[in-house]
Scaffold this active site. Sequence first.
Site, PDB file in Angstrom:
ATOM      1  N   GLU A  91      88.006  41.335  45.707  1.00 12.76           N
ATOM      2  CA  GLU A  91      87.834  42.540  46.516  1.00 12.76           C
ATOM      3  C   GLU A  91      88.604  42.363  47.820  1.00 12.76           C
ATOM      4  O   GLU A  91      88.491  41.311  48.435  1.00 12.76           O
ATOM      5  CB  GLU A  91      86.360  42.778  46.838  1.00 12.76           C
ATOM      6  CG  GLU A  91      86.174  44.133  47.515  1.00 12.76           C
ATOM      7  CD  GLU A  91      84.707  44.468  47.809  1.00 12.76           C
ATOM      8  OE1 GLU A  91      83.828  43.647  47.528  1.00 12.76           O
ATOM      9  OE2 GLU A  91      84.481  45.555  48.330  1.00 12.76           O
ATOM     10  N   ALA A 120      80.244  36.387  51.578  1.00 10.59           N
ATOM     11  CA  ALA A 120      79.960  36.211  50.161  1.00 10.59           C
ATOM     12  C   ALA A 120      80.533  37.387  49.384  1.00 10.59           C
ATOM     13  O   ALA A 120      81.008  38.359  49.984  1.00 10.59           O
ATOM     14  CB  ALA A 120      78.454  36.142  49.929  1.00 10.59           C
ATOM     15  N   GLU A 126      80.007  39.807  45.645  1.00 13.79           N
ATOM     16  CA  GLU A 126      79.024  40.191  44.621  1.00 13.79           C
ATOM     17  C   GLU A 126      79.568  40.269  43.196  1.00 13.79           C
ATOM     18  O   GLU A 126      79.003  40.999  42.370  1.00 13.79           O
ATOM     19  CB  GLU A 126      78.444  41.554  45.004  1.00 13.79           C
ATOM     20  CG  GLU A 126      79.409  42.756  44.855  1.00 13.79           C
ATOM     21  CD  GLU A 126      80.117  43.170  46.133  1.00 13.79           C
ATOM     22  OE1 GLU A 126      80.257  42.320  47.044  1.00 13.79           O
ATOM     23  OE2 GLU A 126      80.549  44.343  46.224  1.00 13.79           O
ATOM     24  N   HIS A 181      71.514  40.633  49.749  1.00 10.83           N
ATOM     25  CA  HIS A 181      72.549  41.672  49.786  1.00 10.83           C
ATOM     26  C   HIS A 181      73.446  41.597  48.544  1.00 10.83           C
ATOM     27  O   HIS A 181      73.667  42.602  47.859  1.00 10.83           O
ATOM     28  CB  HIS A 181      73.375  41.508  51.069  1.00 10.83           C
ATOM     29  CG  HIS A 181      74.505  42.471  51.214  1.00 10.83           C
ATOM     30  ND1 HIS A 181      74.426  43.603  51.994  1.00 10.83           N
ATOM     31  CD2 HIS A 181      75.743  42.491  50.674  1.00 10.83           C
ATOM     32  CE1 HIS A 181      75.557  44.260  51.927  1.00 10.83           C
ATOM     33  NE2 HIS A 181      76.392  43.606  51.129  1.00 10.83           N
ATOM     34  N   GLU A 182      73.950  40.400  48.267  1.00 12.29           N
ATOM     35  CA  GLU A 182      74.868  40.276  47.120  1.00 12.29           C
ATOM     36  C   GLU A 182      74.128  40.576  45.819  1.00 12.29           C
ATOM     37  O   GLU A 182      74.667  41.211  44.920  1.00 12.29           O
ATOM     38  CB  GLU A 182      75.504  38.887  47.074  1.00 12.29           C
ATOM     39  CG  GLU A 182      76.250  38.462  48.339  1.00 12.29           C
ATOM     40  CD  GLU A 182      77.219  39.481  48.890  1.00 12.29           C
ATOM     41  OE1 GLU A 182      77.765  40.281  48.115  1.00 12.29           O
ATOM     42  OE2 GLU A 182      77.433  39.495  50.126  1.00 12.29           O
ATOM     43  N   HIS A 202      73.719  44.270  45.248  1.00  8.05           N
ATOM     44  CA  HIS A 202      74.942  44.950  44.816  1.00  8.05           C
ATOM     45  C   HIS A 202      74.985  45.120  43.292  1.00  8.05           C
ATOM     46  O   HIS A 202      75.737  45.953  42.794  1.00  8.05           O
ATOM     47  CB  HIS A 202      76.176  44.146  45.230  1.00  8.05           C
ATOM     48  CG  HIS A 202      76.760  44.545  46.557  1.00  8.05           C
ATOM     49  ND1 HIS A 202      76.980  45.843  46.918  1.00  8.05           N
ATOM     50  CD2 HIS A 202      77.216  43.801  47.595  1.00  8.05           C
ATOM     51  CE1 HIS A 202      77.535  45.891  48.130  1.00  8.05           C
ATOM     52  NE2 HIS A 202      77.686  44.663  48.570  1.00  8.05           N
ATOM     53  N   GLU A 204      78.458  49.658  50.408  1.00 11.11           N
ATOM     54  CA  GLU A 204      78.128  48.729  51.494  1.00 11.11           C
ATOM     55  C   GLU A 204      77.022  49.261  52.413  1.00 11.11           C
ATOM     56  O   GLU A 204      76.091  48.542  52.745  1.00 11.11           O
ATOM     57  CB  GLU A 204      79.390  48.367  52.293  1.00 11.11           C
ATOM     58  CG  GLU A 204      80.418  47.570  51.484  1.00 11.11           C
ATOM     59  CD  GLU A 204      79.862  46.303  50.841  1.00 11.11           C
ATOM     60  OE1 GLU A 204      78.747  45.882  51.196  1.00 11.11           O
ATOM     61  OE2 GLU A 204      80.541  45.743  49.945  1.00 11.11           O
TER      62      GLU A 204
HETATM   63  N1  B3K Z   1      81.905  43.078  49.116  1.00 12.45           N
HETATM   64  C1  B3K Z   1      82.151  41.849  49.835  1.00 12.45           C
HETATM   65  C2  B3K Z   1      83.137  41.983  50.927  1.00 12.45           C
HETATM   66  C3  B3K Z   1      84.548  41.993  50.472  1.00 12.45           C
HETATM   67  C4  B3K Z   1      85.500  41.931  51.635  1.00 12.45           C
HETATM   68  C5  B3K Z   1      86.920  42.070  51.201  1.00 12.45           C
HETATM   69  N2  B3K Z   1      87.836  41.924  52.307  1.00 12.45           N
HETATM   70  C6  B3K Z   1      80.878  41.265  50.357  1.00 12.45           C
HETATM   71  C7  B3K Z   1      79.779  42.207  50.599  1.00 12.45           C
HETATM   72  O1  B3K Z   1      79.852  43.132  51.367  1.00 12.45           O
HETATM   73  O2  B3K Z   1      78.760  42.055  49.977  1.00 12.45           O
HETATM   74 ZN    ZN Z   2      78.203  44.200  50.506  1.00 15.05          ZN
END
Ligand code: B3K
Ligand code: ZN
Length: 896
Positions: A138, A279, A281, A314-315, A318, A337
């Site tokens: 990501e 981190a 997800e 959080h992760e 997701h 997010e």
């Molecule tokens: N989704 C990732 C963040 C990705 C950042 C890319 N530059 C972590 C999070 O928000 O859970």
């Molecule tokens: Zn996130």
Amino acid sequence: MPDTATAAPAQTPTVIRREDYTAPDYAIDSLALAFDLEPGATRVKSRLAVAPAHEQGSAADVRPLKLDGEALKLVSIALDGQPLAEGRDYRVDDSGLTVTAPPQGSFTLEIETEIDPKGNSELSGLYLSNGIFCTQCEAEGFRRITYFPDRPDVLTRYHVTIRGPKDSCPVLLSNGNLAETGELSDGRHYAVWDDPFPKPSYLFALVAGDLACHEEGFTTHSGREVALRIYVEHGKESRTGWAMDSLKRAMRWDETRFGLEYDLDLFNIVAVSDFNMGAMENKSLNVFNDKYILADPDTATDGDYAGIESVVAHEYFHNWTGNRVTCRDWFQLSLKEGLTVFRDQEFSSDVRSRPVERIQTVRALRARQFPEDAGPLAHPVRPDSYIEINNFYTPTVYEKGAEVIRMLHSLLGEDGFQKGMRLYIERHDGQAATCDDFVAAMADANDVDLEQFKRWYSQAGTPEVEVTGAYDGDSGTYEMTVRQTCPPTPGQPEKQPLQIPFAVGLLDAQGQDIPLALEGEDSGATSATKVLELRESEQRFRFPGVPEPRALSYNRGFSAPVNLKSEQSAEELAFLMAQDSDPFARWEAGQRYALRLLLQAVETLQAGGVPEFDTAFIDAFREILRDPQLDKAFAAEALTLPGESYIGEQMQPLDVDAIHRAREALRRRLAETLTDDLQEVYTVNTVTEAYSPEGEQAAQRALRNTALSYLSALAPEEGAALERLVDHYHAADNMTDRMAPLRLLADIGGEAAEATLQDFHDRYRDNDLVMDKWLALQAVSARPDTLERVKALEEHPVFSLSRPNKVRALIGTFVQANPLRYHAADGSGYRFHADRVLTLDGINSQIAARLLTPLGRWARMGEERQRLMKAELERILSAPDLSRDVYEIASKSLEG
Ligand code: B3K
Ligand code: ZN
């Protein structure tokens, strides 16, 4: 006539616009990937089952197939088994590969690429972290692994084969279920992973290395047995217990509060030491920065434990809000997010103290998001354009995004919100959705109109709300006039009124809430806190049948992310500070009162005077120190003055020296006047039980260390204060109690500080994460020689510009958290900053761009500093080969 249209300068990167979104031309029904891992030359074979996403009536309807690709070496490409020829069948450039005239209908494309994980210092795509192969895809890292439509609305089933050396890579992981393992010749082995859930490429992950594993199990609500595995570098496995517990608590909580259950038999987490953020997800294979997994009492603070709990949650959350329902395009990033941050905040509030969580959330929002929304990088929660999407993982998309979800929750109530969630998931499971889809589900499930509410997604800037009130004794009616405005932001000079849930209360002279009902409402609607629904620039609300209020309490619980413009008297603030039934508003009254005194003190200092502080404020502090009923974690928050950066946000031009001196003067005044009370709090809150990172004892530590901090304001003149710090450090049996005095000592300096810093260094020299703390607390020091020290620390063996945690700890802390020394009048802080951004841009452009943002705050400074800061931004912009990431931040920052 020659074409006179001016081409964009070669260096200007393309702007991507939300309005230009078009659906993909092709679907990828399945993707088989095979990796042959070698640090310097990994081979990636891919087989894509491609199907047109549009009706193809004839060959004329066939569109070229555009695949993204970056930093790839193409080895071979074949379509339905036939090799393709460059120029004739396909073309390749810096951004990808296009099959110019694919056949009509479905076909199979096979591509082999070679990549260099070892040389990948960007840490995007496949790279090596301390010898471990890992991925970060990501937002757009997958295109650095293979050619593919690397966009979140192309969902595919992945079948992944990993081949690697058995000795250095005994563990081979990817998403989904392990389908097969086996031996190969030459000391190599393989594993095959199948992910049954179609997913976008940004959720792909691969990890291979020599890792230790902590395994436990979890039984879901409906009886599914899930293996939970946390992989870490060898020697770190004893520090994974808290993360594992947090994961289980999060899984249970998501079942009970949201009715959402885990959907596979395996959930893996891998922690690595070099990672661009906290981190990631990836489906069933979360990859973490060590910092958000590893903890034990000796090396992690209570705050670190809380951080791990919330990031692990959080992760995990997701999996439903992000993975099962993903984003159509990156402009919709807050769809996953903002919602997931809201969910992790709610989790923390349910398992910890809700008021304290709210206070900490608001403190962070004000420290990071409000300044962003008031500066040159302000953008809506759903941005309209970007140059580099990685620059939009911002406090606005995350934290303001979560506030937007929270407001929906306030407007609809828990039941209405959960109804909306169920409909959202029912409609969009397995799809790539938009923020509008989310709001539509909330509106439809509750049969309400949220059209105006959607402006929160499109309009940037922190709204300002002003309240005035008048009491009419004859009719016993309190009338409140509420006005809302929103300052202009880049590209948005004019704003429209928002729908704002604004919670208010009225207190009588005894500090009791006056029951409130709006004119026209029946008495069943009476409540202590009334959530007013603001929709217009100016609105009046009448509360009949009430006694004259003593004080007005507003934006209770921080019901909306707004700035309050209303003036309240010092007496009123002191009263609310002591009496408000809403703990957030109570804390807030103290912050507002402190802020007022601090800003007055700044003016006094600027005029050459000696600041004085209201005794009413000091008395209110004493009451908090003496109140045995008060939650200690809340008391610690209430006794903490607004930080220097937040004070700075309230003045223009910002005078960092006067702010620092004013805050120190108030701290000292409080310490001198309340010495006995502080000492009492310090003494009685000594924790004697075995360490636990939460609950009453963490609250006691927070309060005790707050008292210690005030008492340290008496050092170095009072030897006893200095001694107390050193003793506290040596008596500590946990990191929270070691860090607190050390942080204070680092500000004071001198022999005792140096000796203690050295002790800390020697004790923890082999612990990477603790060395980050050691770097950070020197970088944040108020000592005049801090910049010199930061530069010296860059030479320390533990520091490396290619390791994000080190950069953030040392340079990030200095430029973001030390306004006093960063804004040195001679511009040395700015020069150092720009030098490092430029060097870093050649190593890791995401980290470089992220580090750069403080230079964009120039407009808040006095003339000379403005000039110095802008000169550094110009210097950055004129450097050759700038990344898109840094170019975007620097150019927008300069526009102001
Ligand atoms: N989704 C990732 C963040 C990705 C950042 C890319 N530059 C972590 C999070 O928000 O859970
Ligand atoms: Zn996130």
